[in-house]
Design a protein around this motif. Structure first.
Motif, PDB file in Angstrom:
ATOM      1  N   LEU A 226      17.782  -3.613  32.616  1.00 18.96           N
ATOM      2  CA  LEU A 226      19.128  -4.185  32.694  1.00 18.96           C
ATOM      3  C   LEU A 226      19.230  -5.279  33.755  1.00 18.96           C
ATOM      4  O   LEU A 226      20.300  -5.860  33.950  1.00 18.96           O
ATOM      5  N   GLY A 227      18.135  -5.537  34.446  1.00 21.85           N
ATOM      6  CA  GLY A 227      18.142  -6.567  35.482  1.00 21.85           C
ATOM      7  C   GLY A 227      18.913  -6.148  36.716  1.00 21.85           C
ATOM      8  O   GLY A 227      19.572  -6.971  37.357  1.00 21.85           O
ATOM      9  N   LEU A 228      18.825  -4.877  37.078  1.00 20.34           N
ATOM     10  CA  LEU A 228      19.578  -4.335  38.211  1.00 20.34           C
ATOM     11  C   LEU A 228      18.645  -3.774  39.265  1.00 20.34           C
ATOM     12  O   LEU A 228      17.458  -3.578  39.027  1.00 20.34           O
ATOM     13  N   THR A 229      19.207  -3.499  40.436  1.00 22.17           N
ATOM     14  CA  THR A 229      18.476  -2.781  41.485  1.00 22.17           C
ATOM     15  C   THR A 229      18.967  -1.343  41.496  1.00 22.17           C
ATOM     16  O   THR A 229      19.976  -1.001  40.880  1.00 22.17           O
ATOM     17  N   GLU A 230      18.286  -0.492  42.244  1.00 20.24           N
ATOM     18  CA  GLU A 230      18.635   0.928  42.246  1.00 20.24           C
ATOM     19  C   GLU A 230      19.911   1.232  43.033  1.00 20.24           C
ATOM     20  O   GLU A 230      20.432   2.334  42.959  1.00 20.24           O
TER      21      GLU A 230
ATOM     22  N   SER B  82      27.370  -0.762  33.057  1.00 22.22           N
ATOM     23  CA  SER B  82      27.946  -1.117  31.754  1.00 22.22           C
ATOM     24  C   SER B  82      28.078  -2.620  31.604  1.00 22.22           C
ATOM     25  O   SER B  82      27.812  -3.175  30.531  1.00 22.22           O
ATOM     26  N   ALA B  83      28.475  -3.293  32.680  1.00 19.01           N
ATOM     27  CA  ALA B  83      28.613  -4.754  32.627  1.00 19.01           C
ATOM     28  C   ALA B  83      27.257  -5.415  32.388  1.00 19.01           C
ATOM     29  O   ALA B  83      27.154  -6.371  31.599  1.00 19.01           O
ATOM     30  N   ALA B  84      26.220  -4.891  33.047  1.00 22.15           N
ATOM     31  CA  ALA B  84      24.876  -5.452  32.862  1.00 22.15           C
ATOM     32  C   ALA B  84      24.388  -5.217  31.438  1.00 22.15           C
ATOM     33  O   ALA B  84      23.771  -6.105  30.836  1.00 22.15           O
TER      34      ALA B  84
ATOM     35  N   VAL C 273      23.305  -8.150  28.796  1.00 29.71           N
ATOM     36  CA  VAL C 273      21.981  -8.182  28.150  1.00 29.71           C
ATOM     37  C   VAL C 273      22.128  -8.089  26.631  1.00 29.71           C
ATOM     38  O   VAL C 273      21.477  -8.823  25.885  1.00 29.71           O
ATOM     39  N   ALA C 274      22.987  -7.203  26.164  1.00 28.66           N
ATOM     40  CA  ALA C 274      23.170  -7.019  24.720  1.00 28.66           C
ATOM     41  C   ALA C 274      23.724  -8.279  24.073  1.00 28.66           C
ATOM     42  O   ALA C 274      23.286  -8.666  22.984  1.00 28.66           O
ATOM     43  N   SER C 275      24.678  -8.955  24.714  1.00 25.64           N
ATOM     44  CA  SER C 275      25.237 -10.178  24.118  1.00 25.64           C
ATOM     45  C   SER C 275      24.200 -11.292  24.092  1.00 25.64           C
ATOM     46  O   SER C 275      24.155 -12.082  23.152  1.00 25.64           O
ATOM     47  N   ARG C 276      23.350 -11.354  25.100  1.00 24.66           N
ATOM     48  CA  ARG C 276      22.299 -12.373  25.135  1.00 24.66           C
ATOM     49  C   ARG C 276      21.265 -12.126  24.031  1.00 24.66           C
ATOM     50  O   ARG C 276      20.793 -13.058  23.383  1.00 24.66           O
TER      51      ARG C 276
ATOM     52  N   ARG D 229      13.656  -5.316  23.299  1.00 29.29           N
ATOM     53  CA  ARG D 229      14.351  -5.412  24.583  1.00 29.29           C
ATOM     54  C   ARG D 229      15.751  -4.814  24.494  1.00 29.29           C
ATOM     55  O   ARG D 229      16.225  -4.174  25.428  1.00 29.29           O
ATOM     56  N   HIS D 230      16.416  -5.004  23.362  1.00 30.10           N
ATOM     57  CA  HIS D 230      17.748  -4.419  23.191  1.00 30.10           C
ATOM     58  C   HIS D 230      17.657  -2.895  23.146  1.00 30.10           C
ATOM     59  O   HIS D 230      18.501  -2.198  23.738  1.00 30.10           O
ATOM     60  N   ALA D 231      16.662  -2.372  22.475  1.00 28.41           N
ATOM     61  CA  ALA D 231      16.474  -0.920  22.421  1.00 28.41           C
ATOM     62  C   ALA D 231      16.197  -0.362  23.812  1.00 28.41           C
ATOM     63  O   ALA D 231      16.729   0.705  24.184  1.00 28.41           O
TER      64      ALA D 231
END
Length: 123
Positions: free
Chosen positions: A72-76, A84-86, A90-93, A106-108
């Motif tokens: 999701l491109g996040l840190t811990e 949810s925002a991330a 990612v899903a829209s991209r 990647r979506h899965a």
């Protein structure tokens, strides 16, 4: 006496009396072919089982090594609402590329990461 000689003289060998897998009425060559065939069938089954175990092991290893935060491109240290925002970002991209196999994978991964990280006990 060999079992062939015993069978040819009408005597039943000890192996035949116990109900052996290979009938004694067969010639030596026929028995060898039959035993070879049985051994090959067992080996094919063993190789199939080994291949399935390797595949299962690889999928388990991939699952354990999968970094949900990176998907999701996040840190811990991210807050719960940012997960949810991330995922939506990612899903829209990735939704813009419906025929791209890599985008599907990647979506899965992102969906699985969102599913796991949205549960507080799994984080």
């Amino acid at each position: 006496r060999s079992s062939c000689a015993a069978a040819s003289h009408g005597h039943r060998s000890a192996l035949a009396r116990r109900g052996a897998l290979v009938p004694m009425a067969l010639s030596f060559f026929e028995r060898q072919v039959l035993v070879g065939f049985l051994v090959c069938m067992v080996m094919v089954g063993v190789f199939r089982e080994v291949a399935q175990l390797k595949q299962l092991g690889a999928s388990i290893q991939n699952h354990l090594l999968e970094d949900h935060y990176a998907a999701l491109g996040l840190t811990e240290t991210v807050a719960r609402h940012e997960i949810s925002a991330a995922f939506k970002r990612v899903a829209s991209r990735l939704a813009a590329r419906p025929h791209d196999e890599e985008a599907r994978v990647r979506h899965a991964r992102a969906a699985r990461a969102h599913e796991v990280l949205s549960k507080s006990d799994a984080r």
